[in-house]
Design a protein around this motif. Structure first.
Motif, PDB file in Angstrom:
ATOM      1  N   LEU A 337       0.842  -1.187   0.000  1.00  0.00           N
ATOM      2  CA  LEU A 337       0.000   0.000   0.000  1.00  0.00           C
ATOM      3  C   LEU A 337       0.883   1.244   0.000  1.00  0.00           C
ATOM      4  O   LEU A 337       2.103   1.148  -0.133  1.00  0.00           O
ATOM      5  N   ALA A 341      -3.460   5.088   1.329  1.00  0.00           N
ATOM      6  CA  ALA A 341      -4.263   4.065   2.001  1.00  0.00           C
ATOM      7  C   ALA A 341      -4.384   4.382   3.493  1.00  0.00           C
ATOM      8  O   ALA A 341      -5.419   4.131   4.115  1.00  0.00           O
ATOM      9  N   THR A 359     -11.113   5.655  -2.137  1.00  0.00           N
ATOM     10  CA  THR A 359     -10.064   4.879  -2.814  1.00  0.00           C
ATOM     11  C   THR A 359     -10.050   5.130  -4.313  1.00  0.00           C
ATOM     12  O   THR A 359      -9.157   4.646  -5.010  1.00  0.00           O
ATOM     13  N   MET A 367      -4.353  -1.937  -5.907  1.00  0.00           N
ATOM     14  CA  MET A 367      -4.197  -1.208  -4.648  1.00  0.00           C
ATOM     15  C   MET A 367      -5.546  -0.774  -4.101  1.00  0.00           C
ATOM     16  O   MET A 367      -5.770  -0.775  -2.883  1.00  0.00           O
ATOM     17  N   SER A 371      -6.778  -1.815  -0.476  1.00  0.00           N
ATOM     18  CA  SER A 371      -7.121  -0.748   0.466  1.00  0.00           C
ATOM     19  C   SER A 371      -8.534  -0.933   0.996  1.00  0.00           C
ATOM     20  O   SER A 371      -8.788  -0.782   2.201  1.00  0.00           O
ATOM     21  N   ALA A 419      -2.935  -6.629   5.200  1.00  0.00           N
ATOM     22  CA  ALA A 419      -2.374  -6.189   3.922  1.00  0.00           C
ATOM     23  C   ALA A 419      -1.109  -6.967   3.584  1.00  0.00           C
ATOM     24  O   ALA A 419      -0.877  -7.336   2.428  1.00  0.00           O
ATOM     25  N   SER A 423      -1.377  -9.011   0.205  1.00  0.00           N
ATOM     26  CA  SER A 423      -0.609  -8.396  -0.878  1.00  0.00           C
ATOM     27  C   SER A 423       0.230  -9.429  -1.627  1.00  0.00           C
ATOM     28  O   SER A 423       0.715  -9.154  -2.734  1.00  0.00           O
ATOM     29  N   ASN A 430       0.908  -4.529  -6.808  1.00  0.00           N
ATOM     30  CA  ASN A 430       0.799  -3.120  -7.179  1.00  0.00           C
ATOM     31  C   ASN A 430       2.169  -2.519  -7.446  1.00  0.00           C
ATOM     32  O   ASN A 430       3.158  -2.881  -6.813  1.00  0.00           O
TER      33      ASN A 430
END
Length: 612
Positions: A337, A341, A359, A367, A371, A419, A423, A430
């Motif tokens: 992030l 975020a 967002t 992302m 988020s 996250a 992620s 991202n």
């Protein structure tokens, strides 16, 4: 005013005149919109706070005009969701005039937007906002030269203090009288590419009408940033400031809560009971225990929520939260992030819904999805009411602010860990760069903060009231049927017992389980449902909880309430923003499992260590 030759805006007929307000983020655009219309657009001192089209009708010189507040954008030719919203509006809806709002102290970086509007042949008025800041920084603007070069009325204003407001209204009225046609834009991208503004041309344009000091003087903002944005002390100071916010909420909010409770008891005794005295017992029970006690319990938290919104409005409008995004960017980057975020997490403290909508400022879909997944862990105002109620019943007055702050800190830790886990999935990868322009620190006016706080409270009450009534009625039904059944023998009690194999390992009783079930509808219902479940007022519910729930159980309940499935409004917003049912269902299930795991680790760990 007619379009110049080769213009891309097409004149059309339109009954109601419409003015579109356009500007870069953090130019005071929404503040000006509110000043003109008296509406309550979201106003905050960071980029991207305006995330949707806001409309309001107002009379200008006796003529009804519709004002439209468009999202903050950097470039009409951009590709972010916010920029697409503005592009779609210009291409799809007729409008008569555009107000381009520019930060006068950053005119050299923001003159692009009016030049793009000029290239499209759209009639416009340019409002150079924050003129007081520009003067303080030693920036001199030749309005006559700028007006001539732009071919648009150009005025210096201060939306925050209302300066230049009358001149702006007069300029808008004159422009509307001159321009007898409405417009829509055709082939916006192609026309802007054809008339692209060269950076050197832009510099020459500004140089003719703007005199900037050779070296900007060391300002209060610069000096304060040396401390608050320090690479080591910045983050601890931010969390210390938030501890101060919750200390104020606790110590100023609880006394007002007791006063509200005394008021509701007086109304029940002298107004409601006499009216209901001759009614059947089941009707009396439904109105008092099914509706009044639940609504009165939630109403007792209104002063506390006002204080919360007031404190957050000061932090937001001062410019400090934009710094929080900057100093946390490196930390957020480790979990896929960035600092934006973090800003969305902070927005979620008021309500998760606008944070989810916010967002849109993130250009990367991956992302955005990541988020949105973690925003629902924000300690929103509805959860705040639940936690204050439980903490006040279980913990001492001295412990209260720190217990409450620990849940606030836990919401960030939980978001960070989630996250970091998600992620790693391909859907959340991202690579978008982080760009954020820091505004100067500003002292919000009292009127501005009150206006913002009232708007937040009004939105909270309008959203919550229906859910609270529905939830309290549902809880009353489940806890009063079959007729004659009491406690765990009722439908609600049986439902709580049915879920005990799942909830007992995290220390949550059947009664608390039932309250959490109705929390799926709205978190505000949790507190009201407890009053219905125990068929008494807030004070006696607190006494009952204190006698039957241990501190470890109470904290485990708060952890679960913090992290489990968000309310229905948030779910609907998540579906609308993600445009994916599969993602929405994944988010709901993952948050439910995540909440149970976190509560289980805490509760069982506390028991192993000998805590109760």
């Amino acid at each position: 005013m007619k379009c110049h030759s080769g213009a891309n805006a097409t004149p059309i007929a339109n009954a109601l005149k419409r003015i579109a307000v356009i500007g870069m983020p953090n130019t005071g655009k929404s503040t000006l919109f509110n000043k003109i219309t008296g509406a309550n657009a979201a106003v905050g001192n960071w980029p991207g706070i305006t995330v949707d089209i806001l409309r309001a009708n107002v009379k200008i010189k006796g003529e009804l005009v519709e004002f439209v507040d468009l999202p903050g954008i950097y470039d009409l030719n951009g590709f972010s969701d916010d920029e697409k919203v503005v592009q779609k509006f210009l291409e799809s809806f007729p409008f008569d005039l555009v107000v381009v709002v520019i930060n006068a102290s950053q005119i050299d970086r923001q003159i692009l937007l009016p030049l793009q509007i000029k290239a499209l042949g759209i009639p416009a008025v340019v409002a150079l906002n924050m003129a007081d800041e520009a003067k303080r920084y030693g920036i001199s603007i030749n309005l006559e030269q700028l007006n001539a070069d732009l071919g648009m009325p150009t005025l210096l204003i201060s939306a925050k203090y209302g300066r230049g407001y009358e001149r702006l209204i007069e300029a808008l009225n004159q422009s509307l009288q001159i321009n007898k046609q409405s417009y829509q834009v055709v082939d916006l991208h192609e026309h802007l590419l054809e008339h692209r503004v060269d950076p050197s041309q832009l510099e020459n344009f500004v140089a003719k009408s703007v005199q900037m000091p050779p070296i900007l003087q060391m300002t209060f903002t610069n000096r304060l940033d040396q401390l608050l944005m320090h690479p080591i002390w910045g983050i601890p100071l931010f969390f210390l400031s938030m501890l101060g916010v919750f200390w104020i909420i606790w110590n100023a909010g609880l006394p007002t809560q007791k006063l509200m409770g005394q008021l509701s008891d007086w109304i029940l005794k002298y107004a409601i009971n006499p009216v209901l005295s001759h009614m059947p017992e089941i009707i009396k029970d439904f109105i008092i225990n099914g509706l009044w006690n639940g609504l009165a319990t939630v109403a007792s938290f209104i002063p506390l929520i006002i204080i919360f919104f007031f404190a957050m409005a000061i932090l937001e409008d001062s410019g400090y939260l934009a710094r929080a995004a900057y100093i946390t960017d490196a930390l957020m980057d480790r979990v896929g992030l960035d600092g934006r975020a973090f800003v969305m997490q902070m927005m979620g403290f008021g309500c998760n819904v606008p944070a989810l909508m916010g967002t849109r400022v993130l250009r990367s879909r991956s992302m955005r999805l990541l988020s949105m997944l973690v925003i629902t862990f924000s300690l929103c105002s509805a959860r705040l009411a639940v936690f204050v109620f439980i903490i006040a019943a279980i913990f001492s007055k001295a412990q209260g602010p720190f217990v409450l702050f620990s849940l606030y800190a836990l919401s960030f830790v939980a978001a960070f860990v989630a996250a970091a886990i998600f992620s790693r999935l391909k859907a959340f990868k991202n690579s978008e760069p982080f760009v954020l322009e820091l505004p100067p620190y500003r002292l919000p006016t009292f009127k501005q903060v009150v206006f913002r706080s009232w708007g937040e409270l009004r939105a909270f009450l309008s959203k919550a009231t229906g859910y609270i009534v529905f939830g309290c009625m549902g809880v009353w039904f489940l806890t009063n049927f079959p007729v004659g059944a009491k406690g765990l023998d009722t439908l609600g009690g049986q439902l709580g017992l049915f879920l005990q194999p799942i909830m007992k390992p995290i220390g949550i009783t059947p009664q608390l389980t039932l309250a959490l079930i109705f929390g799926f509808v709205a978190k505000e219902v949790v507190v009201g449902s407890l009053a219905v479940i125990y068929a008494t007022n807030a004070a006696e519910v607190a006494q009952h909880i204190a006698a039957t729930i241990t501190p470890v159980q109470a904290y485990s309940f708060c952890i679960f309430c913090l992290l489990y499935t968000p309310c229905l409004t948030t779910v609907a917003t998540m579906k609308a923003e993600s445009k994916s049912w599969s993602y929405t269902i994944f988010s709901l299930m993952s948050s439910l499992i995540y909440a149970w795991i976190c509560s289980f680790i805490f509760y069982q760990g506390a028991l192993l260590l000998g805590f109760r």
